[in-house]
Write a protein that holds these residues in place. Structure first.
Motif, PDB file in Angstrom:
ATOM      1  N   ARG A   8       0.871  -1.185   0.166  1.00  0.00           N
ATOM      2  CA  ARG A   8      -0.095   0.022   0.102  1.00  0.00           C
ATOM      3  C   ARG A   8       0.777   1.216   0.226  1.00  0.00           C
ATOM      4  N   ALA A   9       2.075   1.068   0.586  1.00  0.00           N
ATOM      5  CA  ALA A   9       3.132   2.383   0.478  1.00  0.00           C
ATOM      6  C   ALA A   9       3.819   2.563  -1.039  1.00  0.00           C
ATOM      7  N   GLY A  10       3.444   1.472  -1.912  1.00  0.00           N
ATOM      8  CA  GLY A  10       4.139   1.571  -3.411  1.00  0.00           C
ATOM      9  C   GLY A  10       5.467   0.808  -3.178  1.00  0.00           C
ATOM     10  N   ARG A  11       5.997   0.093  -2.250  1.00  0.00           N
ATOM     11  CA  ARG A  11       7.336  -0.532  -2.282  1.00  0.00           C
ATOM     12  C   ARG A  11       6.899  -2.108  -2.735  1.00  0.00           C
ATOM     13  N   ARG A  12       6.638  -2.223  -3.804  1.00  0.00           N
ATOM     14  CA  ARG A  12       6.194  -3.329  -4.099  1.00  0.00           C
ATOM     15  C   ARG A  12       7.102  -4.769  -4.118  1.00  0.00           C
ATOM     16  N   ALA A  13       8.255  -4.250  -4.575  1.00  0.00           N
ATOM     17  CA  ALA A  13       9.493  -5.413  -4.668  1.00  0.00           C
ATOM     18  C   ALA A  13       9.489  -5.814  -3.010  1.00  0.00           C
ATOM     19  N   GLU A  14       9.650  -4.844  -2.024  1.00  0.00           N
ATOM     20  CA  GLU A  14       9.781  -5.217  -0.605  1.00  0.00           C
ATOM     21  C   GLU A  14       8.536  -6.002  -0.257  1.00  0.00           C
ATOM     22  N   ALA A  15       7.327  -5.593  -0.658  1.00  0.00           N
ATOM     23  CA  ALA A  15       6.205  -6.463  -0.340  1.00  0.00           C
ATOM     24  C   ALA A  15       6.138  -7.773  -0.864  1.00  0.00           C
ATOM     25  N   ALA A  16       6.598  -8.124  -2.064  1.00  0.00           N
ATOM     26  CA  ALA A  16       6.628  -9.229  -2.581  1.00  0.00           C
ATOM     27  C   ALA A  16       7.630 -10.325  -1.659  1.00  0.00           C
ATOM     28  N   ALA A  17       8.827  -9.546  -1.485  1.00  0.00           N
ATOM     29  CA  ALA A  17       9.720 -10.332  -0.324  1.00  0.00           C
ATOM     30  C   ALA A  17       9.141 -10.666   1.010  1.00  0.00           C
ATOM     31  N   ALA A  18       8.248  -9.864   1.435  1.00  0.00           N
ATOM     32  CA  ALA A  18       7.754 -10.227   2.837  1.00  0.00           C
ATOM     33  C   ALA A  18       6.693 -11.093   2.728  1.00  0.00           C
ATOM     34  N   PHE A  19       5.724 -11.195   1.651  1.00  0.00           N
ATOM     35  CA  PHE A  19       4.798 -12.020   1.420  1.00  0.00           C
ATOM     36  C   PHE A  19       5.429 -13.511   1.416  1.00  0.00           C
ATOM     37  N   GLN A  20       6.533 -13.480   0.376  1.00  0.00           N
ATOM     38  CA  GLN A  20       7.281 -14.770   0.262  1.00  0.00           C
ATOM     39  C   GLN A  20       7.794 -15.522   1.494  1.00  0.00           C
ATOM     40  N   GLN A  21       8.311 -14.442   2.312  1.00  0.00           N
ATOM     41  CA  GLN A  21       8.887 -14.897   3.677  1.00  0.00           C
ATOM     42  C   GLN A  21       7.632 -15.496   4.503  1.00  0.00           C
ATOM     43  N   ALA A  22       6.599 -14.815   4.374  1.00  0.00           N
ATOM     44  CA  ALA A  22       5.444 -15.505   5.184  1.00  0.00           C
ATOM     45  C   ALA A  22       4.868 -16.673   4.619  1.00  0.00           C
ATOM     46  N   ALA A  23       4.962 -16.950   3.212  1.00  0.00           N
ATOM     47  CA  ALA A  23       4.545 -18.144   2.866  1.00  0.00           C
ATOM     48  C   ALA A  23       5.744 -19.268   3.250  1.00  0.00           C
ATOM     49  N   GLY A  24       6.926 -18.971   3.528  1.00  0.00           N
ATOM     50  CA  GLY A  24       7.824 -19.819   3.894  1.00  0.00           C
ATOM     51  C   GLY A  24       7.838 -20.312   5.211  1.00  0.00           C
ATOM     52  N   LEU A  25       7.028 -19.484   5.871  1.00  0.00           N
ATOM     53  CA  LEU A  25       6.974 -19.637   7.359  1.00  0.00           C
ATOM     54  C   LEU A  25       5.703 -20.520   7.988  1.00  0.00           C
ATOM     55  N   THR A  26       4.677 -20.184   7.175  1.00  0.00           N
ATOM     56  CA  THR A  26       3.371 -20.866   7.781  1.00  0.00           C
ATOM     57  C   THR A  26       3.557 -22.367   7.537  1.00  0.00           C
ATOM     58  N   ARG A  27       2.674 -23.017   8.397  1.00  0.00           N
ATOM     59  CA  ARG A  27       2.690 -24.409   8.396  1.00  0.00           C
ATOM     60  C   ARG A  27       1.112 -24.808   7.805  1.00  0.00           C
ATOM     61  N   SER A  28       0.521 -23.804   7.486  1.00  0.00           N
ATOM     62  CA  SER A  28      -0.829 -24.146   7.035  1.00  0.00           C
ATOM     63  C   SER A  28      -0.779 -23.994   5.200  1.00  0.00           C
ATOM     64  N   GLU A  29      -1.371 -25.152   4.682  1.00  0.00           N
ATOM     65  CA  GLU A  29      -1.210 -24.830   3.279  1.00  0.00           C
ATOM     66  C   GLU A  29      -2.038 -23.885   2.425  1.00  0.00           C
ATOM     67  N   ALA A  30      -3.196 -23.765   3.248  1.00  0.00           N
ATOM     68  CA  ALA A  30      -4.191 -22.600   2.768  1.00  0.00           C
ATOM     69  C   ALA A  30      -3.367 -21.212   2.873  1.00  0.00           C
ATOM     70  N   GLU A  31      -2.826 -21.004   3.964  1.00  0.00           N
ATOM     71  CA  GLU A  31      -2.219 -19.760   4.057  1.00  0.00           C
ATOM     72  C   GLU A  31      -1.250 -19.502   3.233  1.00  0.00           C
ATOM     73  N   ARG A  32      -0.432 -20.713   3.208  1.00  0.00           N
ATOM     74  CA  ARG A  32       0.666 -20.512   1.977  1.00  0.00           C
ATOM     75  C   ARG A  32       0.429 -20.138   0.699  1.00  0.00           C
TER      76      ARG A  32
END
Length: 430
Positions: A392-416
Motif C-alpha cells: 500500500r506504500a508503493g514499495r512492491r518489491a519489498e512487499a513481494a519479498a515479505a509475502f514470500q517470507q510469510a509463505a515460507g514460515l506458515t505450516r498451513s497449506e491454505a495460508e501458504r
C-alpha cells in the motif's frame, strides 16, 4: 425380524447413543466425578456406559430416559471397579447411595432429578479440573474437549492433525497427572478462582483460534472446533453470569464466528477480511456477540483483554462496507489492549489499524519496531502484515519479498497459498 430390519434398528440405536452422549456427556462425567472424586475414573466409567449402550440398545430398545440409563450404568461400573480393587471404603457407600436415590433399576425410567441441584457446581468443577494449571496446555485442551465436548479420541486427533495414539496418550497422561497429584474435584477458594478461570478461558480461546485459522494442514477453517468453543463459552456464561471476561470471550468468539461462511469462497479458497462478501456474515451471531459484549460491559469495572478484543471485532461487525470501518477506534482499542495484555502479536494487529487510520508508513513503523526488537521474526502473519503495508506504500518489491517470507514460515497449506499469490501479484506490479 429381517436382517435389514435389524440393521435399521442398530443404526437408529447408534444414532441415539451418539446424540445422547453429545448432550449428556458433560453432565454425566461431572456427576460421576462428584461421586467418585476422580475425573479420570469418571471419564473411564462414562465411556464404559457408552459402550454398554451401543451393545444393548439395539436389542433392548432406547430406554425412556437415556441419560439416566447411562448415569446408572456408569455408577454401577464405578462400584464394580472399586470392588475389584478391594477398596471397600466409604466412597462405595456414597456412590451406592446416589445410585439408589437416582433410580432403582437400569431398565426403569431412570430419574436423575436428584442431581439437578448439583449440576451447575459439578460442571464448573469439571471445567476447572480439566483446565487445571498443573496440566500442559495441550492436555487441558484435549481433556476439556473430551470431558465437556464429548469428542472421541479419533475426533480430537483429526481436529488437531495428530495421530490417534498421540491424542490418546495426551488424555491418559492428563488423567494420570490429576490422579497422582491428588487434584480434588472441588471449587477453588475465591482468591484462586480468577487465576483458575483464566486458564479455562485460555483453553476456550485457543480451541476457537485453531478452528478459525488452522495453524497447520490443508484447511483454512475448521468450523466444528469453532462451534465447540462457542458451546463451551455459553456453558461458562451460564455458570458464571457475573464474570465480565466470560461474556467478553463469548462475544469475541460469536462476532468472529459470524464471518466463517465468508472466509471461504464457494470454490474453497481462503478469502481475506477486506475481500469478504459481508452479506454472507451471520447477522444472528453478530447480534448475539454484541449482546454478549454489552453484558460484559454491564458487569462493572474495567474491561479485560477478551472484552477489548470483542470490542475490536464489534467495530468490524458494525461496518457494512470495508470503508465504513472505524480504524481510529480499533487503533485506540489495540493501544489499550497493549497496556493490559502486552504482546508483540497485539502490536502487529495494532500496526494494521494504524496503517489504515494514519497511513501505511505509520503502520510500518509499528511493525518494524517489533522486528527490530527481535520478536516474532518467525511469525508468518507479521511478514504478511508488513507485506500488505509495503504494498500500500508503493514499495512492491519489498512487499513481494515479505509475502514470500510469510509463505515460507506458515505450516498451513491454505495460508501458504494466499501468501504466495500475494507475493506473485506484488511482483507483477513491480
Amino acid at each position: 425380524m429381517t436382517d435389514e430390519g435389524l440393521d435399521e434398528r442398530t443404526t437408529a440405536a447408534r444414532r441415539a447413543v451418539e446424540a445422547v452422549w453429545r448432550i449428556e456427556s458433560s453432565r454425566l462425567i461431572a456427576g460421576l466425578a462428584r461421586a467418585t472424586g476422580d475425573v479420570g475414573v469418571a471419564e473411564d466409567v462414562a465411556q464404559e456406559a457408552l459402550v454398554a449402550a451401543l451393545q444393548q440398545w439395539p436389542s433392548t430398545g432406547i430406554p425412556p430416559n437415556p441419560g439416566g440409563w447411562l448415569m446408572t450404568t456408569a455408577k454401577r461400573r464405578a462400584i464394580d471397579a472399586h470392588r475389584r480393587a478391594a477398596t471397600h471404603d466409604r466412597r462405595i457407600a456414597v456412590i451406592a447411595a446416589d445410585l439408589t436415590s437416582d433410580a432403582p433399576a437400569v431398565d426403569a425410567d431412570v430419574r436423575v432429578d436428584a442431581m439437578d441441584d448439583h449440576v451447575g457446581d459439578d460442571l464448573l468443577r469439571l471445567v476447572l479440573t480439566a483446565c487445571h494449571p498443573i496440566l500442559s496446555l495441550e492436555s487441558r485442551v484435549a481433556l476439556t474437549l473430551r470431558c465437556l465436548g464429548g469428542l472421541s479420541t479419533d475426533e480430537l486427533a483429526r481436529a488437531f492433525l495428530v495421530p490417534e495414539p498421540t491424542m490418546a496418550q495426551r488424555i491418559v497422561r492428563a488423567k494420570r497427572t490429576l490422579s497422582q497429584r491428588q487434584v480434588r474435584f472441588e471449587l477453588p477458594p475465591r482468591e484462586e478462582l480468577a487465576t483458575r478461570l483464566g486458564a479455562v478461558l485460555e483453553v476456550v480461546y485457543l480451541i476457537f483460534n485453531e478452528g478459525y485459522a488452522a495453524t497447520s494442514g490443508d484447511d483454512w477453517v475448521r468450523p466444528a472446533l469453532c462451534q465447540e468453543a462457542m458451546r463451551l463459552g455459553r456453558v461458562l456464561a451460564t455458570l458464571l453470569p457475573d464474570e465480565s471476561e466470560v461474556h467478553g470471550l463469548l462475544a469475541l468468539r460469536e462476532l468472529q464466528a459470524s464471518r466463517l461462511a465468508a472466509r471461504v469462497s464457494p470454490g474453497g479458497e481462503p478469502v481475506l477480511l477486506p475481500d469478504q462478501d459481508r452479506r454472507r456474515w451471520d447477522r444472528l451471531l453478530v447480534r448475539r456477540g454484541l449482546a454478549s459484549l454489552s453484558r460484559a460491559e454491564q458487569t462493572g469495572g474495567p474491561l479485560g483483554p477478551y472484552a477489548v478484543q470483542a470490542a475490536v471485532a464489534a467495530c468490524y461487525a458494525r461496518a457494512l462496507r470495508p470503508e465504513d470501518t472505524d480504524w481510529a477506534r480499533i487503533s485506540d482499542l489495540y493501544a489499550l489492549l497493549a497496556t493490559i495484555w502486552p504482546s508483540p502479536v497485539v502490536e502487529v494487529n495494532r500496526a494494521v489499524a494504524v496503517g489504515f487510520s494514519r497511513g501505511p508508513e505509520a503502520g510500518l513503523a509499528v511493525v518494524d519496531a517489533v522486528l527490530a526488537a527481535g520478536r516474532l521474526s518467525d511469525y508468518p502473519h507479521l511478514h504478511s502484515v508488513r507485506g500488505d503495508l509495503l504494498q500500500r506504500a508503493g514499495r512492491r518489491a519489498e512487499a513481494a519479498a515479505a509475502f514470500q517470507q510469510a509463505a515460507g514460515l506458515t505450516r498451513s497449506e491454505a495460508e501458504r497459498s494466499v501468501f504466495a499469490s500475494r507475493a506473485a501479484a506484488a511482483s507483477c506490479d513491480v
